[in-house]
Motif scaffolding. Structure first.
Motif, PDB file in Angstrom:
ATOM      1  N   VAL A 125       9.324  10.363  13.325  1.00 41.28           N
ATOM      2  CA  VAL A 125       8.002  10.753  12.825  1.00 41.28           C
ATOM      3  C   VAL A 125       7.374  11.770  13.765  1.00 41.28           C
ATOM      4  CG1 VAL A 125       5.687   9.927  12.352  1.00 41.28           C
ATOM      5  CG2 VAL A 125       7.617   8.625  11.588  1.00 41.28           C
ATOM      6  N   LEU A 126       7.560  11.544  15.065  1.00 42.59           N
ATOM      7  CA  LEU A 126       7.018  12.454  16.063  1.00 42.59           C
ATOM      8  C   LEU A 126       7.625  13.846  15.923  1.00 42.59           C
ATOM      9  CD1 LEU A 126       5.149  11.232  18.276  1.00 42.59           C
ATOM     10  CD2 LEU A 126       6.989  11.647  19.848  1.00 42.59           C
ATOM     11  N   THR A 127       8.937  13.880  15.686  1.00 41.23           N
ATOM     12  CA  THR A 127       9.615  15.163  15.523  1.00 41.23           C
ATOM     13  C   THR A 127       9.074  15.914  14.313  1.00 41.23           C
ATOM     14  OG1 THR A 127      11.558  14.038  16.332  1.00 41.23           O
ATOM     15  CG2 THR A 127      11.872  16.208  15.401  1.00 41.23           C
ATOM     16  N   VAL A 128       8.977  15.201  13.205  1.00 34.45           N
ATOM     17  CA  VAL A 128       8.491  15.844  11.983  1.00 34.45           C
ATOM     18  C   VAL A 128       7.041  16.290  12.166  1.00 34.45           C
ATOM     19  CG1 VAL A 128       8.001  15.457   9.564  1.00 34.45           C
ATOM     20  CG2 VAL A 128      10.095  14.628  10.528  1.00 34.45           C
ATOM     21  N   ALA A 129       6.248  15.481  12.875  1.00 33.12           N
ATOM     22  CA  ALA A 129       4.851  15.844  13.089  1.00 33.12           C
ATOM     23  C   ALA A 129       4.741  17.118  13.905  1.00 33.12           C
ATOM     24  CB  ALA A 129       4.125  14.706  13.795  1.00 33.12           C
ATOM     25  N   PRO A 155      -2.287 -11.685  14.404  1.00 33.18           N
ATOM     26  CA  PRO A 155      -1.345 -11.703  13.275  1.00 33.18           C
ATOM     27  C   PRO A 155      -0.995 -10.296  12.808  1.00 33.18           C
ATOM     28  CG  PRO A 155      -3.492 -12.533  12.639  1.00 33.18           C
ATOM     29  CD  PRO A 155      -3.554 -12.309  14.094  1.00 33.18           C
ATOM     30  N   LEU A 156       0.151 -10.212  12.166  1.00 31.01           N
ATOM     31  CA  LEU A 156       0.657  -8.905  11.744  1.00 31.01           C
ATOM     32  C   LEU A 156      -0.272  -8.221  10.753  1.00 31.01           C
ATOM     33  CD1 LEU A 156       2.920  -6.814  11.595  1.00 31.01           C
ATOM     34  CD2 LEU A 156       4.030  -8.220   9.913  1.00 31.01           C
ATOM     35  N   SER A 157      -0.957  -9.030   9.926  1.00 29.11           N
ATOM     36  CA  SER A 157      -1.779  -8.411   8.882  1.00 29.11           C
ATOM     37  C   SER A 157      -2.936  -7.618   9.474  1.00 29.11           C
ATOM     38  CB  SER A 157      -2.299  -9.484   7.938  1.00 29.11           C
ATOM     39  OG  SER A 157      -2.891 -10.526   8.674  1.00 29.11           O
ATOM     40  N   TYR A 158      -3.368  -7.956  10.694  1.00 29.74           N
ATOM     41  CA  TYR A 158      -4.426  -7.161  11.319  1.00 29.74           C
ATOM     42  C   TYR A 158      -3.945  -5.736  11.573  1.00 29.74           C
ATOM     43  CZ  TYR A 158      -7.252 -11.324  12.260  1.00 29.74           C
ATOM     44  OH  TYR A 158      -8.006 -12.450  12.147  1.00 29.74           O
ATOM     45  N   TYR A 159      -2.702  -5.641  12.075  1.00 29.89           N
ATOM     46  CA  TYR A 159      -2.169  -4.303  12.337  1.00 29.89           C
ATOM     47  C   TYR A 159      -2.001  -3.521  11.047  1.00 29.89           C
ATOM     48  CZ  TYR A 159      -1.180  -5.566  17.141  1.00 29.89           C
ATOM     49  OH  TYR A 159      -1.305  -5.929  18.443  1.00 29.89           O
ATOM     50  N   VAL A 160      -1.522  -4.204  10.006  1.00 29.35           N
ATOM     51  CA  VAL A 160      -1.344  -3.516   8.725  1.00 29.35           C
ATOM     52  C   VAL A 160      -2.690  -3.043   8.194  1.00 29.35           C
ATOM     53  CG1 VAL A 160      -0.481  -3.744   6.388  1.00 29.35           C
ATOM     54  CG2 VAL A 160       0.713  -4.830   8.247  1.00 29.35           C
ATOM     55  N   MET A 161      -3.714  -3.894   8.368  1.00 35.81           N
ATOM     56  CA  MET A 161      -5.052  -3.518   7.893  1.00 35.81           C
ATOM     57  C   MET A 161      -5.584  -2.313   8.669  1.00 35.81           C
ATOM     58  SD  MET A 161      -6.913  -4.894   5.563  1.00 35.81           S
ATOM     59  CE  MET A 161      -6.784  -6.663   5.496  1.00 35.81           C
ATOM     60  N   LEU A 162      -5.398  -2.321   9.988  1.00 33.03           N
ATOM     61  CA  LEU A 162      -5.856  -1.191  10.797  1.00 33.03           C
ATOM     62  C   LEU A 162      -5.155   0.090  10.370  1.00 33.03           C
ATOM     63  CD1 LEU A 162      -7.286   0.021  13.274  1.00 33.03           C
ATOM     64  CD2 LEU A 162      -5.284  -0.611  14.592  1.00 33.03           C
ATOM     65  N   SER A 163      -3.843  -0.005  10.180  1.00 30.78           N
ATOM     66  CA  SER A 163      -3.095   1.171   9.769  1.00 30.78           C
ATOM     67  C   SER A 163      -3.556   1.672   8.405  1.00 30.78           C
ATOM     68  CB  SER A 163      -1.619   0.812   9.756  1.00 30.78           C
ATOM     69  OG  SER A 163      -0.972   1.445   8.727  1.00 30.78           O
ATOM     70  N   LEU A 207      -0.055  10.263   9.903  1.00 30.29           N
ATOM     71  CA  LEU A 207       1.226   9.999  10.569  1.00 30.29           C
ATOM     72  C   LEU A 207       1.066   8.930  11.637  1.00 30.29           C
ATOM     73  CD1 LEU A 207       2.497  13.644  10.858  1.00 30.29           C
ATOM     74  CD2 LEU A 207       3.533  11.851   9.551  1.00 30.29           C
ATOM     75  N   ASN A 208      -0.091   8.933  12.330  1.00 29.04           N
ATOM     76  CA  ASN A 208      -0.313   7.919  13.347  1.00 29.04           C
ATOM     77  C   ASN A 208      -0.467   6.541  12.735  1.00 29.04           C
ATOM     78  OD1 ASN A 208      -0.863   7.937  16.383  1.00 29.04           O
ATOM     79  ND2 ASN A 208      -1.149  10.032  15.729  1.00 29.04           N
ATOM     80  N   ALA A 209      -1.070   6.475  11.545  1.00 26.05           N
ATOM     81  CA  ALA A 209      -1.164   5.185  10.858  1.00 26.05           C
ATOM     82  C   ALA A 209       0.226   4.652  10.561  1.00 26.05           C
ATOM     83  CB  ALA A 209      -1.962   5.347   9.570  1.00 26.05           C
ATOM     84  N   ALA A 217     -11.987  14.080  19.302  1.00 24.80           N
ATOM     85  CA  ALA A 217     -11.995  12.715  18.766  1.00 24.80           C
ATOM     86  C   ALA A 217     -10.572  12.240  18.502  1.00 24.80           C
ATOM     87  CB  ALA A 217     -12.822  12.663  17.495  1.00 24.80           C
ATOM     88  N   LEU A 218      -9.733  13.179  18.043  1.00 24.30           N
ATOM     89  CA  LEU A 218      -8.335  12.813  17.812  1.00 24.30           C
ATOM     90  C   LEU A 218      -7.641  12.476  19.129  1.00 24.30           C
ATOM     91  CD1 LEU A 218      -6.505  12.639  15.337  1.00 24.30           C
ATOM     92  CD2 LEU A 218      -5.535  14.791  16.006  1.00 24.30           C
ATOM     93  N   LEU A 219      -8.040  13.159  20.208  1.00 18.59           N
ATOM     94  CA  LEU A 219      -7.471  12.840  21.528  1.00 18.59           C
ATOM     95  C   LEU A 219      -7.801  11.406  21.923  1.00 18.59           C
ATOM     96  CD1 LEU A 219      -6.124  14.014  24.114  1.00 18.59           C
ATOM     97  CD2 LEU A 219      -8.406  14.487  24.927  1.00 18.59           C
ATOM     98  N   VAL A 220      -9.069  11.024  21.734  1.00 20.13           N
ATOM     99  CA  VAL A 220      -9.470   9.638  22.029  1.00 20.13           C
ATOM    100  C   VAL A 220      -8.639   8.665  21.210  1.00 20.13           C
ATOM    101  CG1 VAL A 220     -11.362   8.011  21.868  1.00 20.13           C
ATOM    102  CG2 VAL A 220     -11.791  10.307  22.686  1.00 20.13           C
ATOM    103  N   MET A 221      -8.427   9.020  19.921  1.00 16.69           N
ATOM    104  CA  MET A 221      -7.673   8.119  19.077  1.00 16.69           C
ATOM    105  C   MET A 221      -6.225   7.984  19.541  1.00 16.69           C
ATOM    106  SD  MET A 221      -6.751   8.332  15.131  1.00 16.69           S
ATOM    107  CE  MET A 221      -5.050   7.910  15.096  1.00 16.69           C
TER     108      MET A 221
END
Lengths: 174, 100
Positions: free
Chosen positions: B65-69, B3-11, B39-41, A32-36
């Protein structure tokens, strides 16, 4: 058109994220994480960040997730029965913080100050990858080097942690 | 345009799903996967603001962020393997050697 694509990506991202934490088997969580990850990459393409989207697929889906799947299949644990005993409290805390954050976001008018822009950014004059590389290797050169040091430390740490008896008396190669 | 707020809400939603996952799951591997969600959020937020502010710095920070992840994944999985070797479990409530 953009709104339709955004809605699709957002819906799949949220559903896959819930699938990660809800499925019983760790393998299903990882898939599921892959899909995400793939749909987040699609979102990045929507935001004119093509290079980051490619890196997202290559590094996250290609390397990190394969590492997860490798460990899941190596350990071969049984599917867990039930959630943590603090599960209800955890859900309540999560939804509480979510509601609070949505309320704050709704009251604040910061999004109006960034109107939806379709104007070409300063980056797109030279292309996304080149613009990113210029900034990364000039302004952020020192953090870039520190990042390489972090990777080195992580590599050494993983070897030290995972290898049995590397410092003990059984440390001699057998 | 979105709008930007949609992305913020998704995150925000993805981040909260990650937090709930850390709180309610018992399997340590799924806990690490939930940290990846968080981290992806953060990455979604970085790239969205980078787009709306016309500034490429946000995308540079996605790199870090990718490096730390990846460092976190490597060390975390090594800890899990060492733990499984020692106690033959990867459930969080079975691991309380360092609790008090």
């Amino acid at each position: 058109m953009t709104l339709v694509l955004f809605s699709y990506f957002a819906a799949v991202i949220v559903l896959a994220a819930i699938g990660v934490i809800a499925s019983r088997k760790p393998v299903n969580s990882a898939l599921a994480l892959l899909v995400m990850f793939f749909h987040v990459a699609g979102l990045f393409v929507l935001l004119d960040a093509e290079f980051i989207a490619a890196v997202q697929i290559i590094v996250y889906a290609g390397a990190i997730l394969v590492l997860y799947l490798f460990v899941v299949m190596l350990l071969n644990v049984r599917a867990e029965e039930g959630y943590h005993t603090q599960g209800v409290i955890g859900l309540a805390v999560g939804f509480g913080i979510l509601g609070e954050a949505v309320m704050i976001l709704g009251r604040s008018g910061f999004a109006d100050r960034f109107p939806p822009s379709s104007a070409p950014s300063a980056v797109s004059a030279v292309g996304n990858t080149e613009g990113l590389g210029r900034v990364l290797y000039t302004t952020y050169l020192f953090p870039f080097e520190v990042a390489s040091l972090i990777l080195l430390v992580a590599m050494i740490g993983a070897i030290v942690l995972a290898k049995k008896g590397i410092f003990g008396k059984e440390g001699k190669r057998s | 345009m979105v709008p930007l707020s949609y992305y913020v809400m998704l995150s925000l939603i993805v981040f909260m799903v990650g937090v709930v996952g850390v709180l309610i799951r018992r399997n340590i591997i799924v806990l690490l996967l939930s940290i990846e969600l968080m981290l992806n959020a953060a990455n979604i937020n970085f790239v969205a603001f980078s787009h709306y502010l016309q500034n490429v710095t946000g995308q540079v920070f996605v790199f870090f962020v990718l490096t730390v992840a990846s460092a976190e994944v490597v060390v975390g999985l090594a800890i899990i393997i060492a733990l499984y070797r020692g106690k033959a479990t990867i459930h969080v409530e079975d691991v309380n050697r360092m609790r008090w």
